[in-house]
Design an enzyme around this catalytic site. Structure first.
Site, PDB file in Angstrom:
ATOM      1  CB  CYS A 161     -10.816   3.007   1.656  1.00 58.41           C
ATOM      2  SG  CYS A 161     -11.584   1.390   1.624  1.00 58.41           S
TER       3      CYS A 161
ATOM      4  CB  CYS B 210     -12.983   1.832  -1.257  1.00 59.81           C
ATOM      5  SG  CYS B 210     -13.301   1.622   0.472  1.00 59.81           S
ATOM      6  CG  ASP B 211     -11.024   4.478  -3.506  1.00 62.85           C
ATOM      7  OD1 ASP B 211     -12.145   4.129  -3.902  1.00 62.85           O
ATOM      8  OD2 ASP B 211     -10.851   5.400  -2.691  1.00 62.85           O
TER       9      ASP B 211
END
Ligand code: NAP
Length: 308
Positions: A134, A137-138
């Site tokens: 992701c 997200c990261d």
């Protein structure tokens, strides 16, 4: 005396919480079981731009709002992972990793899908520590670093675009000679100066030093070589989360539960909603539609009426 719910929903994504909202609002006792966090895949999506009326809402926030709407009408969420389902009698039994059993007159399977793994050695150990699924997200961990994105679809292209604003350089590798992605994002990506696209290139091996990821060995037209990389983002599609019902409900060749627009399965009182079922378009809006249809199906089933 054991509690028997009118409906248990397995999975807390948009399909699950829409079903919960409709069921609870209709006055049915409704429990939703979710392993980790609400929103399912959309929780890891970043901005959602194609859910009508909620322009560019954060995916995680949309999930939290869907949960709050369902809870406002009395639906409950329990954060446990379902380990076994017994759907063979009128009262269905659901076991979880917490060692508990739940009982219900109807069940909606809304377990969605999860990112497809590369299945390379060391992947499990590196997930979250160099290997990610992701970008939204990261991606922030890779400011001014070298990253590799694997895949040729819209997710890979969107991830590469997103990462190009953060990382020093993004290398997108794709196993074919053209991208599968459609739309303007592919053109936008080609115009980014810190992005290169390597076609006909497949991942072969994670390269590590003292356990930390340092690169990815790839195989292309010119043989094998190593791409230095601090982070690798895998975006090679999704697989349905249907293992729980394998052998119980019919699955297609890819593992999706075979169910039509009515979300009805081959077991009375059991419905399949959202990305986990066979359908032409997997989007939040089609998942929420499934949630509503499956809830209505469950309500009619419980009332002894003909299904839709
Ligand atoms: P996808 O379209 O199925 O693409 C997966 C990509 O991964 C393909 O290019 C595939 O290669 C490659 N791949 C699969 N297995 C691989 C492996 N083992 N090793 C290397 N590469 C592998 O998946 P997606 O990008 O997640 O998109 C899913 C759906 O959502 C699509 O319909 C997409 O259009 C839609 N979507 C839309 C948006 C948007 O509109 N903004 C954003 C994201 C997703 P091949 O091409 O060779 O098969």
């Amino acid at each position: 005396m054991r509690d028997i719910y009118d409906a248990i929903i397995v999975g807390g994504g948009p399909a699950g919480y829409t079903a919960a909202l409709y069921l609870a609002r209709a006055g049915l006792s409704t429990l939703l079981l979710e392993p980790m966090y609400v929103g399912g895949q959309m929780a890891t999506t970043g901005k959602v731009e194609n859910y009508p009326g909620l322009s560019a809402i954060d995916g995680y926030e949309l999930g939290a709002r869907m949960q709050a709407d369902a809870h406002a009408f009395g639906a409950k969420t329990v954060y446990e992972t379902v380990t076994a389902l017994d759907l063979s009698s009128d009262i269905k039994k659901i076991a979880t990793d917490a060692g508990r059993e739940y009982f219900s007159r109807s069940v909606i399977i809304a377990t969605g899908a999860s990112p497809r793994r590369l299945s390379l050695e060391g992947e499990d150990r590196l997930i979250g520590a160099g290997v990610h699924f992701c970008a939204h997200c990261d991606g922030g961990f890779y400011r001014d670093k070298e990253v590799v994105v694997i895949g040729g679809g819209n997710t890979a292209v969107g991830d590469a675009l997103y990462l190009s604003r953060i990382a020093k350089r993004v290398t997108l590798i794709h196993r074919r000679d053209t991208l599968r992605a459609v739309g303007r994002e592919a053109e936008a990506l080609a115009a980014r100066e810190n992005v290169r696209i390597l076609y006909n290139t497949r991942p072969v091996e994670f390269i590590t030093e003292d356990g930390a990821l340092t690169g990815l060995k790839v195989r292309g037209d010119d043989g094998e070589h190593i791409l230095a990389s601090d982070g690798i983002f895998v975006a090679i599609g999704r697989v349905p989360s249907s293992e729980l019902v394998r052998g119980v409900l019919p699955l297609d060749g890819q593992g999706y539960i075979i169910a039509g627009e009515d979300t009805v399965t081959n077991i009375a009182g059991v419905f399949a909603a959202g990305d986990v079922r066979t359908k032409p378009l997997r989007q939040i809006v089609t998942a929420t539609a499934d949630g509503a249809v499956s809830a209505e199906g469950a309500i009619r089933y419980l009332d002894g009426m003909h299904l839709l």
